[in-house]
Design an enzyme around this catalytic site. Sequence first.
Site, PDB file in Angstrom:
ATOM      1  N   ASP A 192       0.742  29.045   1.297  1.00 51.06           N
ATOM      2  CA  ASP A 192       0.983  27.845   0.497  1.00 51.06           C
ATOM      3  C   ASP A 192       2.283  28.021  -0.283  1.00 51.06           C
ATOM      4  OD1 ASP A 192       0.892  25.674  -1.206  1.00 51.06           O
ATOM      5  OD2 ASP A 192      -0.884  26.332  -2.296  1.00 51.06           O
TER       6      ASP A 192
ATOM      7  N   ASN B 228       3.831  25.597  -2.203  1.00 54.02           N
ATOM      8  CA  ASN B 228       4.023  24.748  -3.381  1.00 54.02           C
ATOM      9  C   ASN B 228       2.846  24.763  -4.360  1.00 54.02           C
ATOM     10  OD1 ASN B 228       2.114  23.261  -1.998  1.00 54.02           O
ATOM     11  ND2 ASN B 228       3.451  21.505  -1.590  1.00 54.02           N
TER      12      ASN B 228
ATOM     13  N   ASP C 204      -0.335  23.888  -4.125  1.00 56.39           N
ATOM     14  CA  ASP C 204      -1.331  22.813  -4.168  1.00 56.39           C
ATOM     15  C   ASP C 204      -2.663  23.204  -3.540  1.00 56.39           C
ATOM     16  OD1 ASP C 204      -0.727  22.845  -1.468  1.00 56.39           O
ATOM     17  OD2 ASP C 204      -0.205  20.715  -1.325  1.00 56.39           O
TER      18      ASP C 204
ATOM     19  N   ASP D 273       1.203  25.288   4.236  1.00 55.68           N
ATOM     20  CA  ASP D 273       2.167  24.288   4.682  1.00 55.68           C
ATOM     21  C   ASP D 273       3.213  24.921   5.595  1.00 55.68           C
ATOM     22  OD1 ASP D 273       3.892  25.607   2.760  1.00 55.68           O
ATOM     23  OD2 ASP D 273       2.962  24.359   1.219  1.00 55.68           O
TER      24      ASP D 273
ATOM     25  N   ASP E 132      -5.446  19.621  23.457  1.00 56.24           N
ATOM     26  CA  ASP E 132      -6.775  19.687  22.859  1.00 56.24           C
ATOM     27  C   ASP E 132      -7.768  18.815  23.624  1.00 56.24           C
ATOM     28  OD1 ASP E 132      -8.493  20.344  20.374  1.00 56.24           O
ATOM     29  OD2 ASP E 132      -8.607  18.159  20.481  1.00 56.24           O
TER      30      ASP E 132
ATOM     31  N   GLU F  55      -7.172  23.162  26.649  1.00 48.74           N
ATOM     32  CA  GLU F  55      -8.439  23.548  26.024  1.00 48.74           C
ATOM     33  C   GLU F  55      -9.545  22.798  26.762  1.00 48.74           C
ATOM     34  OE1 GLU F  55     -10.991  23.283  21.887  1.00 48.74           O
ATOM     35  OE2 GLU F  55      -9.850  21.593  22.654  1.00 48.74           O
TER      36      GLU F  55
END
Length: 538
Positions: free
Chosen positions: A32, A34, A36, A40, A211, A275
């Site tokens: 992370d 930032n 939050d 990211d 997917d 997948e």
Amino acid sequence: MTAAIVQPDPSATDPWWKGAAIYQIYPRSFADSNGDGIGDLAGITAHLDHVASLGMDAVWLSPFFTSPMKDFGYDVADYRDVDPIFGTLDDFDALIARAHELGLRIIIDQVYSHTSDDHPWFQESRASRSGDKADWYVWADAKPDGSPPSNWQSVFGGPAWTWDARRQQYYLHNFLKEQPQLNGHNPAVQQELLDTARFWLDRGVDGFRLDAINFAMHNPALTDNPPAPATNRARTRSFDFQLKLHNQSHADIPAFLERIRALTDSYGAGFTVAEIGGEDSDREMKLFTAGGKRLDSAYSFDFLYADALTPDLVADSLARWPNDPTIGWPSWAFENHDAPRAVSRWTTPEHANAFARMKLLLLACLRGNIFLYQGEELGLTQVDIAFEDLLDPEAIANWPMTLSRDGARTPMPWVGNAPDLGFGSETPWLPFGGDHAALAIDVQDADAGSLLNWTRRVVATRNAYRALRNGDLRMLYNDDALLAFEREGDGERLLCVFNFGDTAHAWPEGVSHDGSVLIGTQDAIDSLAPFAAMVLRR
């Protein structure tokens, strides 16, 4: 980092992806940047050196696209943008640039079977039966009694049809009701998806994981699925009571895959991996990778939901992918974001470290591509998430019979003595594992004998020997505890031997001791200690 990176021989004639080691990153939980609480793209970019230090060829990024996050990114609302919680397209471009500087390729998920119900396509489709996108999704009238058009069931439980008052019709969703099914038969839908793939290829991605691609097309006749025969396995979902003959796996899917392959081939050495889960996955995996014109590989589920890792399971799985150029190339994984952590699923805490070393060397010795899930190199355990803290929609719907996927998606521990374990926020979207601080990257990096440094050795060995990376495989021995096979290629012949048991065993009967230990959990070759694993150079 303590280990040299050994990259594959650039003079090799095989494509880069054949035999590649690929590292899966689940963006919400990697790092992370930032504060939050959610990982990211910038956090990933800042930590790609760790992935490179493992000697990996590529990174598979789970979805980071615009999404309401009902299924944490697998419900896409905009295929061609980054969700603000993950950053921006500029952040993605920076990630690609850094990865390529480090010699890492980037593979991204493409979700072509369904979108979010927030997607503008669906909003337009549900508004009118006569609009431009009226048939971009699977719509059908109710039966005369108002019931759904077929008996199809959703993977996440309950009917696969939801009534929509706007159109006065049902729409199909093989997963959550917030994930309406695209009409993959529609040429305009196919073209839009191909244009999306082109958008990301133009930004520098090196391939795609497709997917749930066997759900991309349905039987337009909406024929009821027949009941599944009784088995000794527990049925936790209504989905488990049917043979999925008509809601998925339509015969027209391979032709669409050929269009995807032609597109990626036009960009050079791209990589496509399917997948494919379910009872018919073996047939479909081979069908979807047949002939050199469809996908490059298929991602096996043989191990991801297995109750135990056994020699028979490995031998049977490998036997289904023989050294035959007419059969596609497999991809293997022991862990991912949808399956419980292997060290919690397959062994007990007192054996976790030894077992993890054995399984990592085993994975590296398999013929095919190998996928390593973030934290697997650390031996991360499954985290027990209380019901009231669950976020996984499947686990919530099927509690307590379905083990939560949340427990395998918890944040990466980077710094063992930091309040936030180096993740970037002390209160992340999912809790840290109680034992994960002791397994943190900085802790293991400083310990030459750690599982992390063992992983680096294992991957370096695979990269250094083409027999392991893409050579032939010949099974020599397997019983309840022991497994032995040879890998051979380019004049190299290597013997791979494993003890799956927690007791010592004699050397496998009929398997020659000839050779020197190339890498192993022990040096002696007269017997095998508990969870022993070794590769001998013949």
